[in-house]
Design a protein around this motif. Structure first.
Motif, mmCIF file in Angstrom:
data_model
loop_
_atom_site.group_PDB
_atom_site.id
_atom_site.type_symbol
_atom_site.label_atom_id
_atom_site.label_comp_id
_atom_site.label_asym_id
_atom_site.label_seq_id
_atom_site.Cartn_x
_atom_site.Cartn_y
_atom_site.Cartn_z
ATOM 1 N N ALA A 20 77.970 59.559 12.032
ATOM 2 C CA ALA A 20 79.538 59.347 11.110
ATOM 3 C C ALA A 20 79.973 60.703 12.113
ATOM 4 C CB ALA A 20 80.295 59.763 9.816
ATOM 5 N N MET A 21 79.951 61.782 12.128
ATOM 6 C CA MET A 21 80.754 62.867 13.039
ATOM 7 C C MET A 21 81.193 62.278 14.136
ATOM 8 S SD MET A 21 81.441 65.211 11.011
ATOM 9 C CE MET A 21 80.899 66.208 9.290
ATOM 10 N N ALA A 22 79.950 61.350 14.615
ATOM 11 C CA ALA A 22 80.438 61.365 16.497
ATOM 12 C C ALA A 22 81.297 60.727 16.938
ATOM 13 C CB ALA A 22 79.157 60.713 17.054
ATOM 14 N N GLY A 23 81.511 59.834 15.394
ATOM 15 C CA GLY A 23 83.358 58.820 15.783
ATOM 16 C C GLY A 23 84.569 59.523 16.036
ATOM 17 N N PHE A 24 83.582 60.899 15.188
ATOM 18 C CA PHE A 24 85.777 61.969 15.443
ATOM 19 C C PHE A 24 85.126 62.599 17.191
ATOM 20 C CE2 PHE A 24 84.505 61.160 11.201
ATOM 21 C CZ PHE A 24 85.980 60.396 10.625
ATOM 22 N N GLY A 25 84.068 62.332 18.013
ATOM 23 C CA GLY A 25 84.156 63.258 19.608
ATOM 24 C C GLY A 25 83.388 64.333 19.200
ATOM 25 N N PRO A 26 83.245 65.581 20.421
ATOM 26 C CA PRO A 26 82.370 66.517 20.379
ATOM 27 C C PRO A 26 82.822 67.237 19.151
ATOM 28 C CG PRO A 26 83.312 65.212 22.513
ATOM 29 C CD PRO A 26 83.912 64.078 21.851
ATOM 30 N N ASP A 27 83.864 67.865 19.450
ATOM 31 C CA ASP A 27 84.628 68.493 18.468
ATOM 32 C C ASP A 27 83.593 69.059 17.420
ATOM 33 O OD1 ASP A 27 85.191 70.422 20.198
ATOM 34 O OD2 ASP A 27 87.764 69.833 19.696
ATOM 35 N N ALA A 28 83.811 67.339 16.578
ATOM 36 C CA ALA A 28 83.146 67.113 15.131
ATOM 37 C C ALA A 28 81.611 67.322 15.250
ATOM 38 C CB ALA A 28 83.404 66.155 14.733
ATOM 39 N N VAL A 29 81.004 66.814 16.030
ATOM 40 C CA VAL A 29 79.531 66.725 15.940
ATOM 41 C C VAL A 29 78.919 68.499 16.598
ATOM 42 C CG1 VAL A 29 77.833 66.325 17.871
ATOM 43 C CG2 VAL A 29 78.934 64.590 17.507
ATOM 44 N N ALA A 30 79.376 69.113 17.315
ATOM 45 C CA ALA A 30 79.299 70.125 17.363
ATOM 46 C C ALA A 30 79.798 71.297 16.105
ATOM 47 C CB ALA A 30 79.943 71.283 18.530
ATOM 48 N N GLY A 31 80.890 70.952 15.166
ATOM 49 C CA GLY A 31 81.036 71.751 14.004
ATOM 50 C C GLY A 31 79.985 71.259 12.688
ATOM 51 N N GLN A 32 79.237 70.454 13.298
ATOM 52 C CA GLN A 32 78.748 70.001 11.925
ATOM 53 C C GLN A 32 77.422 70.766 12.644
ATOM 54 O OE1 GLN A 32 78.554 68.044 9.231
ATOM 55 N NE2 GLN A 32 76.237 68.119 9.230
ATOM 56 N N ALA A 33 76.886 70.459 13.807
ATOM 57 C CA ALA A 33 75.558 71.470 14.650
ATOM 58 C C ALA A 33 75.968 72.670 14.100
ATOM 59 C CB ALA A 33 75.450 70.553 15.967
ATOM 60 N N THR A 34 76.510 73.402 14.011
ATOM 61 C CA THR A 34 76.895 74.595 13.828
ATOM 62 C C THR A 34 76.387 74.661 12.606
ATOM 63 O OG1 THR A 34 78.540 75.311 15.243
ATOM 64 C CG2 THR A 34 78.144 76.954 14.235
ATOM 65 N N ILE A 35 76.781 73.532 11.411
ATOM 66 C CA ILE A 35 76.868 74.264 10.258
ATOM 67 C C ILE A 35 75.157 74.276 9.747
ATOM 68 C CG2 ILE A 35 77.317 72.927 7.981
ATOM 69 C CD1 ILE A 35 79.800 72.497 8.504
ATOM 70 N N ASP A 36 74.810 72.882 10.732
ATOM 71 C CA ASP A 36 72.807 72.645 10.494
ATOM 72 C C ASP A 36 72.269 73.827 10.601
ATOM 73 O OD1 ASP A 36 73.853 69.571 9.247
ATOM 74 O OD2 ASP A 36 73.549 69.054 11.511
ATOM 75 N N ARG A 37 72.425 74.405 11.778
ATOM 76 C CA ARG A 37 71.951 75.370 11.913
ATOM 77 C C ARG A 37 72.265 77.172 11.308
ATOM 78 N NH1 ARG A 37 72.319 71.577 15.637
ATOM 79 N NH2 ARG A 37 70.166 71.907 17.106
ATOM 80 N N SER A 81 83.362 79.973 19.241
ATOM 81 C CA SER A 81 83.838 79.569 19.948
ATOM 82 C C SER A 81 84.334 78.155 19.743
ATOM 83 C CB SER A 81 83.222 79.137 21.987
ATOM 84 O OG SER A 81 83.290 80.548 21.811
ATOM 85 N N ALA A 82 85.084 78.347 17.838
ATOM 86 C CA ALA A 82 84.637 76.880 17.612
ATOM 87 C C ALA A 82 85.926 76.854 17.662
ATOM 88 C CB ALA A 82 84.258 77.006 15.854
ATOM 89 N N GLU A 83 86.336 75.496 18.214
ATOM 90 C CA GLU A 83 87.869 74.625 18.089
ATOM 91 C C GLU A 83 88.141 73.458 17.324
ATOM 92 O OE1 GLU A 83 88.512 74.810 22.346
ATOM 93 O OE2 GLU A 83 88.881 77.348 22.408
ATOM 94 N N GLY A 84 89.278 73.383 17.006
ATOM 95 C CA GLY A 84 89.551 71.646 16.721
ATOM 96 C C GLY A 84 89.109 71.459 15.581
ATOM 97 N N ASP A 85 88.372 70.349 15.493
ATOM 98 C CA ASP A 85 87.206 69.953 14.213
ATOM 99 C C ASP A 85 86.326 70.849 13.916
ATOM 100 O OD1 ASP A 85 89.234 67.716 13.501
ATOM 101 O OD2 ASP A 85 88.173 66.219 14.688
ATOM 102 N N ALA A 86 85.963 71.839 14.891
ATOM 103 C CA ALA A 86 84.114 71.792 14.151
ATOM 104 C C ALA A 86 85.100 73.145 14.085
ATOM 105 C CB ALA A 86 84.285 72.541 15.998
#
Length: 478
Positions: free
Chosen positions: A264-281, A347-352
Protein backbone atom coordinates in the motif's frame (compact mmCIF):
# COMPACT_ATOMS: atom_id res chain seq x y z
CA UNK A 1 32.51 -31.40 29.24
CA UNK A 2 31.81 -28.33 31.33
CA UNK A 3 28.08 -28.70 31.25
CA UNK A 4 26.04 -27.39 34.14
CA UNK A 5 22.37 -27.79 34.88
CA UNK A 6 20.01 -26.15 37.34
CA UNK A 7 19.11 -28.25 40.39
CA UNK A 8 15.42 -27.51 39.94
CA UNK A 9 13.11 -25.61 37.57
CA UNK A 10 13.58 -21.92 38.25
CA UNK A 11 10.13 -20.51 37.58
CA UNK A 12 7.88 -22.71 39.75
CA UNK A 13 8.63 -20.65 42.87
CA UNK A 14 9.45 -17.05 43.71
CA UNK A 15 7.74 -13.80 42.62
CA UNK A 16 6.26 -14.08 39.13
CA UNK A 17 6.77 -10.39 38.37
CA UNK A 18 10.47 -10.74 39.11
CA UNK A 19 10.74 -13.73 36.75
CA UNK A 20 8.92 -11.81 34.02
CA UNK A 21 11.09 -8.72 34.41
CA UNK A 22 14.37 -10.68 34.53
CA UNK A 23 13.50 -12.89 31.55
CA UNK A 24 12.04 -10.07 29.47
CA UNK A 25 14.78 -7.64 30.50
CA UNK A 26 17.65 -9.91 29.53
CA UNK A 27 15.85 -10.96 26.38
CA UNK A 28 15.16 -7.35 25.50
CA UNK A 29 18.84 -6.42 25.75
CA UNK A 30 19.71 -8.94 23.07
CA UNK A 31 16.70 -8.10 20.92
CA UNK A 32 17.18 -4.36 21.17
CA UNK A 33 20.81 -4.81 20.19
CA UNK A 34 19.78 -6.76 17.09
CA UNK A 35 17.09 -4.26 16.16
CA UNK A 36 19.38 -1.32 16.93
CA UNK A 37 21.92 -2.70 14.49
CA UNK A 38 19.14 -3.07 11.92
CA UNK A 39 18.25 0.56 12.57
CA UNK A 40 21.92 1.52 12.28
CA UNK A 41 21.98 -0.19 8.87
CA UNK A 42 19.22 2.12 7.75
CA UNK A 43 21.18 5.07 9.15
CA UNK A 44 24.31 4.05 7.25
CA UNK A 45 22.29 3.69 4.07
CA UNK A 46 20.70 7.11 4.62
CA UNK A 47 24.19 8.62 4.76
CA UNK A 48 24.75 7.39 1.22
CA UNK A 49 21.88 9.68 0.21
CA UNK A 50 20.34 7.24 -2.27
CA UNK A 51 16.57 6.82 -1.89
CA UNK A 52 16.40 3.58 -3.95
CA UNK A 53 18.76 1.89 -1.45
CA UNK A 54 16.67 3.02 1.53
CA UNK A 55 13.51 1.73 -0.17
CA UNK A 56 15.30 -1.54 -1.04
CA UNK A 57 15.97 -2.05 2.68
CA UNK A 58 12.22 -1.76 3.23
CA UNK A 59 11.38 -4.43 0.66
CA UNK A 60 14.18 -6.73 1.82
CA UNK A 61 12.99 -6.29 5.39
CA UNK A 62 9.48 -7.40 4.46
CA UNK A 63 10.87 -10.61 2.92
CA UNK A 64 13.24 -11.16 5.84
CA UNK A 65 10.26 -10.83 8.16
CA UNK A 66 8.69 -13.88 6.49
CA UNK A 67 11.89 -15.89 6.83
CA UNK A 68 12.42 -15.05 10.48
CA UNK A 69 8.76 -15.72 11.31
CA UNK A 70 9.20 -19.36 10.37
CA UNK A 71 12.27 -19.75 12.60
CA UNK A 72 10.49 -18.00 15.47
CA UNK A 73 7.57 -20.40 15.12
CA UNK A 74 9.96 -23.32 15.44
CA UNK A 75 11.61 -21.82 18.53
CA UNK A 76 8.20 -21.42 20.17
CA UNK A 77 7.64 -25.15 19.77
CA UNK A 78 11.11 -26.09 21.00
CA UNK A 79 10.94 -23.74 23.98
CA UNK A 80 7.44 -24.74 25.02
CA UNK A 81 8.09 -28.49 24.98
CA UNK A 82 11.59 -28.29 26.47
CA UNK A 83 10.49 -26.01 29.32
CA UNK A 84 7.58 -28.31 30.17
CA UNK A 85 9.85 -31.37 30.23
CA UNK A 86 12.35 -29.52 32.41
CA UNK A 87 9.57 -28.29 34.70
CA UNK A 88 8.31 -31.85 35.08
CA UNK A 89 11.82 -33.10 35.90
CA UNK A 90 12.28 -35.03 32.62
CA UNK A 91 15.60 -33.55 31.59
CA UNK A 92 16.79 -36.44 29.39
CA UNK A 93 13.59 -36.26 27.35
CA UNK A 94 14.14 -32.51 27.00
CA UNK A 95 17.70 -33.08 25.72
CA UNK A 96 16.60 -35.64 23.16
CA UNK A 97 13.78 -33.43 21.89
CA UNK A 98 16.10 -30.42 21.74
CA UNK A 99 18.75 -32.15 19.62
CA UNK A 100 16.26 -33.45 17.07
CA UNK A 101 14.37 -30.17 16.93
CA UNK A 102 17.39 -27.96 16.25
CA UNK A 103 18.40 -30.29 13.41
CA UNK A 104 14.90 -29.93 11.99
CA UNK A 105 15.14 -26.14 12.26
CA UNK A 106 18.35 -26.16 10.22
CA UNK A 107 16.71 -28.21 7.48
CA UNK A 108 13.62 -25.99 7.37
CA UNK A 109 15.84 -22.90 7.33
CA UNK A 110 17.76 -24.22 4.34
CA UNK A 111 14.56 -24.96 2.42
CA UNK A 112 13.11 -21.51 3.13
CA UNK A 113 16.37 -19.70 2.35
CA UNK A 114 17.00 -21.41 -0.97
CA UNK A 115 13.32 -21.22 -1.87
CA UNK A 116 13.39 -17.45 -1.32
CA UNK A 117 16.26 -17.03 -3.79
CA UNK A 118 14.48 -19.15 -6.41
CA UNK A 119 11.22 -17.19 -6.03
CA UNK A 120 12.63 -13.67 -5.69
CA UNK A 121 11.03 -12.41 -8.89
CA UNK A 122 7.41 -13.16 -7.98
CA UNK A 123 7.99 -12.11 -4.35
CA UNK A 124 9.30 -8.66 -5.27
CA UNK A 125 6.57 -8.28 -7.90
CA UNK A 126 3.95 -8.87 -5.23
CA UNK A 127 5.53 -6.28 -2.95
CA UNK A 128 5.52 -3.69 -5.73
CA UNK A 129 9.30 -3.27 -6.02
CA UNK A 130 10.48 -1.87 -9.34
CA UNK A 131 13.50 -0.46 -11.12
CA UNK A 132 16.76 0.11 -9.25
CA UNK A 133 15.06 -0.51 -5.91
CA UNK A 134 14.02 -3.97 -7.05
CA UNK A 135 17.53 -4.83 -8.28
CA UNK A 136 19.12 -3.75 -5.00
CA UNK A 137 16.62 -5.66 -2.86
CA UNK A 138 17.15 -8.81 -4.96
CA UNK A 139 20.92 -8.57 -4.56
CA UNK A 140 20.69 -8.20 -0.79
CA UNK A 141 18.32 -11.15 -0.39
CA UNK A 142 20.37 -13.36 -2.71
CA UNK A 143 23.33 -13.00 -0.35
CA UNK A 144 21.51 -13.24 3.00
CA UNK A 145 18.82 -15.86 2.35
CA UNK A 146 21.07 -18.96 2.01
CA UNK A 147 22.44 -18.25 5.52
CA UNK A 148 19.00 -18.64 7.11
CA UNK A 149 19.90 -22.09 8.59
CA UNK A 150 22.51 -20.31 10.75
CA UNK A 151 19.85 -17.94 12.06
CA UNK A 152 17.45 -20.80 12.72
CA UNK A 153 20.01 -22.80 14.69
CA UNK A 154 21.14 -19.76 16.69
CA UNK A 155 17.55 -18.91 17.60
CA UNK A 156 16.91 -22.52 18.55
CA UNK A 157 19.89 -22.58 20.90
CA UNK A 158 18.78 -19.31 22.52
CA UNK A 159 15.26 -20.72 23.02
CA UNK A 160 16.70 -23.77 24.78
CA UNK A 161 18.75 -21.56 27.08
CA UNK A 162 15.62 -19.60 28.01
CA UNK A 163 13.70 -22.85 28.56
CA UNK A 164 16.38 -23.91 31.04
CA UNK A 165 16.12 -20.53 32.79
CA UNK A 166 19.54 -19.23 31.67
CA UNK A 167 18.34 -15.86 30.44
CA UNK A 168 21.81 -14.31 30.70
CA UNK A 169 23.50 -16.67 28.24
CA UNK A 170 20.52 -16.50 25.88
CA UNK A 171 20.95 -12.72 25.95
CA UNK A 172 24.69 -12.95 25.38
CA UNK A 173 24.28 -15.15 22.32
CA UNK A 174 21.93 -12.68 20.67
CA UNK A 175 23.97 -9.71 21.83
CA UNK A 176 27.18 -11.08 20.33
CA UNK A 177 25.57 -11.42 16.91
CA UNK A 178 24.32 -7.84 17.11
CA UNK A 179 27.71 -6.45 18.17
CA UNK A 180 29.41 -8.32 15.32
CA UNK A 181 26.98 -6.78 12.83
CA UNK A 182 27.50 -3.32 14.32
CA UNK A 183 31.27 -3.63 13.87
CA UNK A 184 31.20 -5.23 10.42
CA UNK A 185 28.54 -3.01 8.81
CA UNK A 186 30.54 0.23 8.58
CA UNK A 187 33.63 -1.76 7.56
CA UNK A 188 31.90 -3.37 4.58
CA UNK A 189 29.59 -0.49 3.66
CA UNK A 190 32.09 2.36 3.90
CA UNK A 191 35.56 0.84 4.35
CA UNK A 192 35.25 -1.55 1.41
CA UNK A 193 32.71 0.64 -0.45
CA UNK A 194 30.29 -2.27 -0.92
CA UNK A 195 27.14 -0.29 0.03
CA UNK A 196 24.07 -2.54 0.43
CA UNK A 197 26.01 -5.63 -0.64
CA UNK A 198 28.41 -4.96 2.23
CA UNK A 199 25.52 -4.86 4.72
CA UNK A 200 24.40 -8.26 3.41
CA UNK A 201 27.86 -9.81 3.84
CA UNK A 202 28.11 -8.44 7.38
CA UNK A 203 24.73 -10.01 8.18
CA UNK A 204 25.89 -13.45 7.03
CA UNK A 205 29.09 -13.29 9.12
CA UNK A 206 27.13 -12.20 12.20
CA UNK A 207 24.73 -15.13 11.74
CA UNK A 208 27.69 -17.50 11.71
CA UNK A 209 28.86 -16.12 15.05
CA UNK A 210 25.33 -16.32 16.49
CA UNK A 211 25.11 -20.00 15.60
CA UNK A 212 28.55 -20.88 16.96
CA UNK A 213 28.11 -19.16 20.30
CA UNK A 214 24.59 -20.54 20.70
CA UNK A 215 25.82 -24.08 20.17
CA UNK A 216 28.62 -23.64 22.70
CA UNK A 217 26.26 -22.26 25.38
CA UNK A 218 23.50 -24.82 24.86
CA UNK A 219 25.67 -27.90 24.36
CA UNK A 220 29.02 -27.32 26.06
CA UNK A 221 27.78 -25.29 29.02
CA UNK A 222 24.33 -26.80 29.68
CA UNK A 223 24.43 -30.15 27.87
CA UNK A 224 20.96 -29.47 26.46
CA UNK A 225 21.49 -31.32 23.18
CA UNK A 226 21.36 -35.11 23.01
CA UNK A 227 22.61 -37.11 20.04
CA UNK A 228 19.96 -37.53 17.34
CA UNK A 229 18.53 -41.04 17.18
CA UNK A 230 17.05 -41.69 13.70
CA UNK A 231 14.73 -44.39 15.05
CA UNK A 232 13.13 -41.96 17.50
CA UNK A 233 13.31 -38.84 15.34
CA UNK A 234 9.60 -38.56 14.62
CA UNK A 235 8.71 -39.33 18.24
CA UNK A 236 11.05 -36.53 19.36
CA UNK A 237 9.98 -33.82 16.94
CA UNK A 238 6.26 -34.59 16.86
CA UNK A 239 5.34 -32.73 20.07
CA UNK A 240 7.42 -29.77 18.90
CA UNK A 241 5.77 -29.72 15.48
CA UNK A 242 2.35 -29.91 17.13
CA UNK A 243 3.07 -26.47 18.61
CA UNK A 244 5.50 -25.15 15.99
CA UNK A 245 3.11 -25.79 13.08
CA UNK A 246 0.36 -23.50 14.37
CA UNK A 247 3.03 -21.10 15.72
CA UNK A 248 4.61 -20.78 12.27
CA UNK A 249 1.20 -20.08 10.77
CA UNK A 250 0.67 -17.56 13.56
CA UNK A 251 3.96 -15.79 12.93
CA UNK A 252 3.52 -15.76 9.17
CA UNK A 253 0.40 -13.71 9.66
CA UNK A 254 2.39 -10.69 10.86
CA UNK A 255 4.64 -10.43 7.77
CA UNK A 256 1.60 -11.02 5.54
CA UNK A 257 -0.04 -7.99 7.10
CA UNK A 258 3.24 -6.05 6.91
CA UNK A 259 3.64 -6.99 3.24
CA UNK A 260 0.16 -5.64 2.49
CA UNK A 261 1.06 -2.40 4.26
CA UNK A 262 4.34 -2.18 2.32
CA UNK A 263 2.48 -2.73 -0.93
CA UNK A 264 0.00 0.00 0.00
CA UNK A 265 2.86 2.39 0.84
CA UNK A 266 4.62 1.55 -2.44
CA UNK A 267 1.76 3.23 -4.29
CA UNK A 268 2.84 6.56 -2.77
CA UNK A 269 6.48 6.30 -3.87
CA UNK A 270 9.93 5.61 -2.36
CA UNK A 271 9.56 8.26 0.37
CA UNK A 272 6.53 6.51 1.84
CA UNK A 273 8.24 3.09 1.71
CA UNK A 274 11.36 4.53 3.35
CA UNK A 275 9.21 6.13 6.07
CA UNK A 276 7.45 2.84 6.78
CA UNK A 277 10.81 1.02 6.81
CA UNK A 278 12.14 3.52 9.37
CA UNK A 279 9.09 3.04 11.61
CA UNK A 280 9.42 -0.75 11.31
CA UNK A 281 12.98 -0.45 12.60
CA UNK A 282 12.32 2.14 15.29
CA UNK A 283 9.47 0.14 16.83
CA UNK A 284 11.46 -2.95 17.91
CA UNK A 285 14.17 -0.77 19.43
CA UNK A 286 11.68 1.39 21.32
CA UNK A 287 9.49 -1.55 22.38
CA UNK A 288 12.18 -4.23 22.72
CA UNK A 289 10.94 -5.26 26.15
CA UNK A 290 7.47 -5.91 24.72
CA UNK A 291 8.89 -7.99 21.85
CA UNK A 292 10.96 -9.97 24.34
CA UNK A 293 7.89 -10.93 26.38
CA UNK A 294 6.82 -13.53 23.82
CA UNK A 295 9.96 -15.56 24.45
CA UNK A 296 10.20 -14.61 28.13
CA UNK A 297 6.69 -15.56 29.24
CA UNK A 298 6.70 -18.93 27.47
CA UNK A 299 9.22 -20.74 29.71
CA UNK A 300 7.57 -19.34 32.84
CA UNK A 301 4.18 -20.63 31.76
CA UNK A 302 5.65 -23.90 30.50
CA UNK A 303 7.55 -24.77 33.66
CA UNK A 304 4.60 -23.98 35.92
CA UNK A 305 2.24 -25.97 33.73
CA UNK A 306 4.69 -28.89 33.70
CA UNK A 307 4.96 -28.72 37.50
CA UNK A 308 1.19 -28.53 37.92
CA UNK A 309 1.33 -24.99 39.37
CA UNK A 310 -1.80 -23.77 37.60
CA UNK A 311 -2.33 -21.06 40.24
CA UNK A 312 0.68 -19.18 38.87
CA UNK A 313 -0.45 -19.09 35.23
CA UNK A 314 -3.00 -16.29 35.58
CA UNK A 315 -0.55 -14.31 37.72
CA UNK A 316 2.06 -14.59 34.94
CA UNK A 317 -0.42 -13.26 32.39
CA UNK A 318 -1.43 -10.32 34.59
CA UNK A 319 2.12 -9.29 35.48
CA UNK A 320 3.20 -9.52 31.83
CA UNK A 321 0.47 -7.08 30.82
CA UNK A 322 1.59 -4.65 33.52
CA UNK A 323 5.08 -4.76 32.02
CA UNK A 324 3.61 -4.09 28.56
CA UNK A 325 1.70 -1.03 29.74
CA UNK A 326 4.65 0.48 31.62
CA UNK A 327 7.04 -0.16 28.74
CA UNK A 328 4.84 1.34 26.05
CA UNK A 329 4.08 4.48 28.05
CA UNK A 330 7.78 5.06 28.75
CA UNK A 331 8.84 4.39 25.16
CA UNK A 332 6.08 6.61 23.77
CA UNK A 333 7.29 9.50 25.92
CA UNK A 334 10.87 9.03 24.68
CA UNK A 335 9.80 8.85 21.03
CA UNK A 336 7.72 12.01 21.33
CA UNK A 337 10.64 13.87 22.93
CA UNK A 338 13.17 12.56 20.37
CA UNK A 339 10.99 13.10 17.29
CA UNK A 340 13.01 15.99 15.80
CA UNK A 341 16.28 14.17 16.36
CA UNK A 342 14.94 11.04 14.64
CA UNK A 343 13.80 13.05 11.61
CA UNK A 344 17.23 14.71 11.38
CA UNK A 345 19.30 11.53 11.83
CA UNK A 346 17.46 9.66 9.07
CA UNK A 347 17.28 12.65 6.72
CA UNK A 348 13.52 12.12 6.45
CA UNK A 349 11.79 14.15 3.74
CA UNK A 350 8.32 14.35 2.21
CA UNK A 351 5.99 11.48 3.11
CA UNK A 352 8.72 9.77 5.15
CA UNK A 353 8.90 12.80 7.44
CA UNK A 354 5.12 12.97 7.83
CA UNK A 355 4.82 9.26 8.68
CA UNK A 356 7.63 9.25 11.24
CA UNK A 357 6.22 12.40 12.86
CA UNK A 358 2.75 10.84 13.13
CA UNK A 359 4.11 7.63 14.63
CA UNK A 360 6.32 9.29 17.26
CA UNK A 361 3.71 11.84 18.31
CA UNK A 362 0.49 9.81 18.38
CA UNK A 363 0.42 6.25 17.09
CA UNK A 364 3.28 4.77 19.14
CA UNK A 365 0.91 4.49 22.12
CA UNK A 366 -1.20 2.02 20.18
CA UNK A 367 1.60 -0.52 20.54
CA UNK A 368 0.17 -1.47 23.93
CA UNK A 369 -2.46 -3.53 22.06
CA UNK A 370 0.20 -5.21 19.94
CA UNK A 371 1.86 -6.10 23.25
CA UNK A 372 -1.41 -7.56 24.51
CA UNK A 373 -1.49 -9.79 21.44
CA UNK A 374 2.12 -10.90 22.03
CA UNK A 375 1.37 -11.92 25.63
CA UNK A 376 -1.88 -13.66 24.68
CA UNK A 377 -0.08 -15.61 21.96
CA UNK A 378 2.55 -16.78 24.44
CA UNK A 379 -0.23 -18.00 26.73
CA UNK A 380 -2.05 -19.82 23.93
CA UNK A 381 1.12 -21.51 22.65
CA UNK A 382 2.30 -22.69 26.04
CA UNK A 383 -1.03 -23.72 27.57
CA UNK A 384 -2.06 -26.05 24.78
CA UNK A 385 -4.15 -23.72 22.59
CA UNK A 386 -1.78 -22.82 19.71
CA UNK A 387 -4.60 -22.61 17.18
CA UNK A 388 -6.09 -19.70 19.10
CA UNK A 389 -2.80 -17.88 18.58
CA UNK A 390 -3.01 -18.67 14.87
CA UNK A 391 -6.59 -17.44 14.73
CA UNK A 392 -5.88 -14.08 16.36
CA UNK A 393 -2.70 -13.34 14.44
CA UNK A 394 -4.30 -14.12 11.09
CA UNK A 395 -7.35 -12.19 12.14
CA UNK A 396 -5.19 -9.14 12.75
CA UNK A 397 -3.24 -9.66 9.49
CA UNK A 398 -6.41 -9.96 7.39
CA UNK A 399 -9.59 -8.57 8.96
CA UNK A 400 -7.52 -6.28 11.18
CA UNK A 401 -5.32 -4.97 8.37
CA UNK A 402 -6.73 -5.23 4.86
CA UNK A 403 -10.07 -3.43 5.27
CA UNK A 404 -8.65 -0.78 7.62
CA UNK A 405 -5.63 -0.08 5.40
CA UNK A 406 -7.74 -0.16 2.23
CA UNK A 407 -10.04 2.50 3.65
CA UNK A 408 -7.15 4.53 5.04
CA UNK A 409 -5.30 4.42 1.72
CA UNK A 410 -7.84 6.83 0.27
CA UNK A 411 -6.49 9.45 2.70
CA UNK A 412 -2.84 8.98 1.74
CA UNK A 413 0.07 7.21 3.50
CA UNK A 414 -0.99 8.54 6.91
CA UNK A 415 -4.35 6.83 6.44
CA UNK A 416 -2.51 3.54 5.86
CA UNK A 417 -0.70 3.98 9.18
CA UNK A 418 -3.91 4.84 11.05
CA UNK A 419 -5.62 1.77 9.60
CA UNK A 420 -2.80 -0.53 10.68
CA UNK A 421 -2.93 0.80 14.25
CA UNK A 422 -6.70 0.50 14.54
CA UNK A 423 -6.64 -3.17 13.52
CA UNK A 424 -4.05 -3.94 16.21
CA UNK A 425 -6.27 -2.28 18.82
CA UNK A 426 -9.28 -4.47 18.00
CA UNK A 427 -7.52 -7.83 17.88
CA UNK A 428 -5.08 -7.19 20.73
CA UNK A 429 -7.90 -6.34 23.10
CA UNK A 430 -10.00 -9.38 22.19
CA UNK A 431 -6.99 -11.74 22.35
CA UNK A 432 -6.03 -10.80 25.89
CA UNK A 433 -9.64 -11.22 27.10
CA UNK A 434 -9.71 -14.74 25.64
CA UNK A 435 -6.29 -15.52 27.19
CA UNK A 436 -7.62 -14.76 30.66
CA UNK A 437 -10.61 -17.01 29.99
CA UNK A 438 -8.25 -19.82 28.97
CA UNK A 439 -6.29 -19.57 32.23
CA UNK A 440 -9.55 -19.61 34.21
CA UNK A 441 -10.72 -22.78 32.50
CA UNK A 442 -7.61 -24.75 33.41
CA UNK A 443 -8.30 -26.70 36.58
CA UNK A 444 -6.20 -28.70 38.97
CA UNK A 445 -5.56 -32.37 38.20
CA UNK A 446 -4.69 -35.36 40.38
CA UNK A 447 -0.99 -35.76 41.31
CA UNK A 448 -0.64 -38.82 39.10
CA UNK A 449 -1.83 -36.80 36.13
CA UNK A 450 0.52 -33.94 36.94
CA UNK A 451 3.40 -36.41 36.90
CA UNK A 452 2.53 -37.16 33.31
CA UNK A 453 2.11 -33.50 32.43
CA UNK A 454 -1.65 -33.26 32.16
CA UNK A 455 -3.48 -29.96 32.46
CA UNK A 456 -7.20 -30.32 31.92
CA UNK A 457 -9.49 -27.43 31.02
CA UNK A 458 -12.86 -27.35 32.70
CA UNK A 459 -16.13 -26.67 30.95
CA UNK A 460 -18.64 -29.02 29.37
CA UNK A 461 -17.95 -30.23 25.88
CA UNK A 462 -14.20 -29.42 26.07
CA UNK A 463 -11.74 -32.20 25.37
CA UNK A 464 -8.89 -32.72 27.78
CA UNK A 465 -5.53 -31.47 26.63
CA UNK A 466 -3.17 -34.15 25.51
CA UNK A 467 -0.18 -35.02 27.67
CA UNK A 468 2.75 -32.63 27.52
CA UNK A 469 4.54 -35.11 25.30
CA UNK A 470 2.10 -33.93 22.66
CA UNK A 471 0.76 -30.72 24.11
CA UNK A 472 -0.89 -29.24 21.06
CA UNK A 473 -2.22 -32.32 19.34
CA UNK A 474 -5.76 -31.14 19.91
CA UNK A 475 -7.17 -27.70 19.32
CA UNK A 476 -9.53 -25.77 21.53
CA UNK A 477 -13.09 -26.69 20.71
CA UNK A 478 -14.69 -24.13 22.98
Amino acid sequence: MTATSPAAPRFVSGPILRHVIVMAGTGAIGLIAVFAVDLANLFYISILGQKPIAAAIGFAGAVGFFQTAISIGMTIGVGAVASREIGAGRREEARRIAGASVALMVIVGAIVGIGTVLALGPILDFLGAAGETRRLAAGYLTITSPSLPLTAAGMGFAALLRAAGDARRAMNVTLAGAVATALLDPLFIFGLHLDLEGAAIATVLARLLLCGLGWHAAHRRHDLLARIEPRHLWQDVHPVLAIAGPAILTNLATPVGAAYVTRAMAGFGPDAVAGQATIDRISPVAFGLVYALTGAVGPILGQNLGAGRLDRLRETLRDSLLVVLATVLAAWAVLAAAERAILFVFSAEGDARVLIDLFCSWLAGGFVFTGCLFVANAAFNNLGYPLLSTLFNWGRATLGTIPFVAIGRAYGPTGVLYGQTLGSFVFGLIAVIVAFRVTRRLRAVPPSAVEHGLAIPSGSGRAALATLAAPAARSNRG
